[in-house]
Design an enzyme around this catalytic site. Structure first.
Site, short mmCIF file in Angstrom:
data_model
loop_
_atom_site.label_atom_id
_atom_site.label_comp_id
_atom_site.label_asym_id
_atom_site.label_seq_id
_atom_site.Cartn_x
_atom_site.Cartn_y
_atom_site.Cartn_z
N ARG A 140 0.53 -0.90 -0.14
CA ARG A 140 0.27 0.24 0.05
C ARG A 140 0.92 1.17 -0.46
O ARG A 140 2.05 1.40 0.37
CB ARG A 140 -0.90 -0.02 0.90
CG ARG A 140 -2.66 -0.89 1.22
CD ARG A 140 -3.43 -1.06 2.34
NE ARG A 140 -1.50 -1.30 3.65
CZ ARG A 140 -2.50 -1.32 4.69
NH1 ARG A 140 -3.31 -0.57 5.47
NH2 ARG A 140 -1.19 -2.13 5.62
N LYS B 217 2.98 2.32 7.72
CA LYS B 217 3.47 1.46 8.44
C LYS B 217 4.50 2.08 9.41
O LYS B 217 5.34 3.29 9.12
CB LYS B 217 4.12 0.15 8.15
CG LYS B 217 2.72 -0.15 7.98
CD LYS B 217 1.12 -0.62 8.64
CE LYS B 217 1.68 -1.66 9.29
NZ LYS B 217 0.10 -1.84 10.32
N HIS C 72 1.70 3.01 16.86
CA HIS C 72 1.55 2.63 17.01
C HIS C 72 2.20 2.50 18.76
O HIS C 72 3.02 0.73 19.13
CB HIS C 72 1.79 0.70 16.75
CG HIS C 72 1.35 0.28 15.15
ND1 HIS C 72 -0.18 -0.43 15.41
CD2 HIS C 72 1.81 0.30 14.18
CE1 HIS C 72 -0.45 0.14 14.36
NE2 HIS C 72 0.40 0.04 13.43
N ARG D 286 -12.50 8.60 13.24
CA ARG D 286 -11.11 8.79 12.34
C ARG D 286 -11.58 9.00 11.28
O ARG D 286 -12.78 8.94 10.54
CB ARG D 286 -10.44 7.21 12.40
CG ARG D 286 -10.18 6.80 13.26
CD ARG D 286 -9.62 5.82 13.66
NE ARG D 286 -8.80 5.18 12.79
CZ ARG D 286 -8.17 4.01 12.09
NH1 ARG D 286 -8.21 2.95 13.06
NH2 ARG D 286 -7.38 3.43 11.76
N GLY E 205 -19.02 -2.16 12.79
CA GLY E 205 -18.13 -1.16 11.86
C GLY E 205 -17.45 -1.75 10.24
O GLY E 205 -17.82 -2.58 9.99
N SER F 177 -8.25 -7.59 14.45
CA SER F 177 -7.35 -6.59 15.23
C SER F 177 -5.67 -6.81 15.96
O SER F 177 -4.99 -5.88 15.58
CB SER F 177 -7.63 -6.35 16.39
OG SER F 177 -9.42 -5.64 16.78
N ILE G 152 -2.54 -11.34 10.57
CA ILE G 152 -1.75 -9.75 9.69
C ILE G 152 -1.92 -8.89 10.19
O ILE G 152 -3.20 -8.59 10.34
CB ILE G 152 -1.45 -10.80 8.59
CG1 ILE G 152 -1.34 -11.59 8.33
CG2 ILE G 152 -1.01 -9.38 7.99
CD1 ILE G 152 -1.65 -12.58 7.16
#
Length: 371
Positions: A22, A81, A99, A134, A207, A283, A322
């Site tokens: 991505r 990421k 994260h 978000r 969701g 998640s 993943i």
């Protein structure tokens, strides 16, 4: 909009996470930013689903992979990421998923690099509108791709011995090819299984992520009667839930930041009448102390997508965990995300006053103060 004489300068860094195809900016959104007066540098990438030529064609300046490290400090470094593990101080403003705000393992080491270099982090996970939602998320395609791997794993188990695990998967060029492949494997499994479809349970079905999982199940032909859609109301009584054990495929789309009784545990799984064969934890936050699926500790990867759960009774059970599932459909997922984020990116020239960015900066300052 941006001031042409003093534009916001974005530097799209190449992703380094293995098999991450991505991109945080697509050629289409890059053009929209350039038209608004931004300056955009795009790193060459050996992994991106988009070619350098596509960015060059809309007017971006192409720069070498990894050149963000030495780029001038007036550039905003933009990626998806987390950065590769390292310790040098970060001197730029960064926009990315980091994260490190939920006490994940090693969060202090990740976050400390920003104040050490006088850099700033705007975490994509916490860019929220005035309603606390978000502004952009990959949830839909995370659920969609996770459900696809769930069906592939269940189908694999119908035709292979328990000694074998589902083989590696690679990104698909588009959604149609993914659906065609999953349909083909499902058809083979149904022939081996007497035509009985898997019973699927999605928690978090209301969701973004859950709706993606449900849509995948429907698009590959699983009857609606075999798709259980759970959300807050169904889980309110507290787990463990026998309904999960009685399903064939369970997809968890809930991320928890506070403790609740687990959805499943080893006691509920270790029963000879268990049907459950495949868990997809979209998640995939294995280091979260509140993980509602505390039966695995390994984050899986595309080239080894599942890990067996050590049960003492019942059939073989595997987990897919993943943490970048939308990369299975990198082009659609990137376009979906970038389109949603574009209005906020266009606010960057006014980020000192724009509520989305002001809140994100305040959150960064709050967590830096915890170091």
């Amino acid at each position: 909009m941006s001031n042409q004489s003093n534009p916001v300068i974005l530097h799209l860094r190449a992703e380094t996470k293995p098999l991450e195809a991505r991109a945080a900016l697509t050629p289409q959104t890059t053009k929209a930013l350039l038209d608004a007066g931004f300056k955009v540098y795009v790193e060459e990438s050996s992994q991106s689903t988009f070619s350098s030529d596509e960015y060059k064609a809309v007017g971006a300046e192409i720069v070498p992979e990894g050149s963000w490290v030495d780029a001038p400090t007036d550039r905003i470094i933009y990626g998806l990421k987390e950065l590769p593990e390292d310790s040098f101080p970060l001197k730029h403003t960064h926009i990315q998923f980091a994260h490190c705000y939920k006490d994940q393992a090693g969060w202090k080491d990740v976050l400390r690099r920003f104040p050490e270099g006088k850099g700033t982090l705007y975490d994509l996970e916490f860019l929220e509108n005035d309603q606390g939602r978000r502004v952009a998320a990959f949830g839909y395609y995370a659920g969609f791709a996770g459900a696809a791997i769930g069906v592939l794993d269940w189908a694999f188990k119908q035709t292979h011995s328990d000694d074998e695990n589902l083989g590696g998967v690679t990104p698909y060029p588009n959604e149609d090819e993914l659906i065609a492949h999953v349909k083909k494997e499902l058809a083979t499994a149904l022939r081996a299984n007497g035509g009985v479809y898997p019973k699927c349970l999605v928690i978090g079905a209301l969701g973004r992520c859950g709706s993606g999982a449900v849509d995948l199940f429907k698009k590959v032909g699983i009857p609606d009667a075999e798709i259980q859609k759970w959300d807050m109301a169904e889980t309110a009584k507290g787990g463990p839930f026998k309904e999960i054990v009685d399903s064939d495929i369970f997809v968890n789309c809930i991320y928890l930041s506070k403790p609740i009784p687990p959805f499943i545990d080893f006691d509920s799984l270790n029963t000879p009448d268990r049907k459950l064969r495949t868990i997809v934890d979209v998640s995939a936050d294995t280091t979260n102390p509140h993980n509602p699926i505390p039966v695995y500790t390994v984050a899986t990867v595309f080239n080894d997508p599942t890990v067996p759960v050590e049960t003492t009774a019942g059939p073989k059970l595997s987990v897919c965990s993943i943490d970048h599932l939308p990369s299975l459909l990198p082009r659609e997922a990137s376009e979906f995300f970038a389109r949603d984020l574009l209005p906020s990116l266009l606010e960057l020239p006014n980020r000192e006053n724009s509520p989305v960015w002001v809140r994100a900066k305040a959150l960064f300052d709050k967590h830096v103060a915890r170091l």
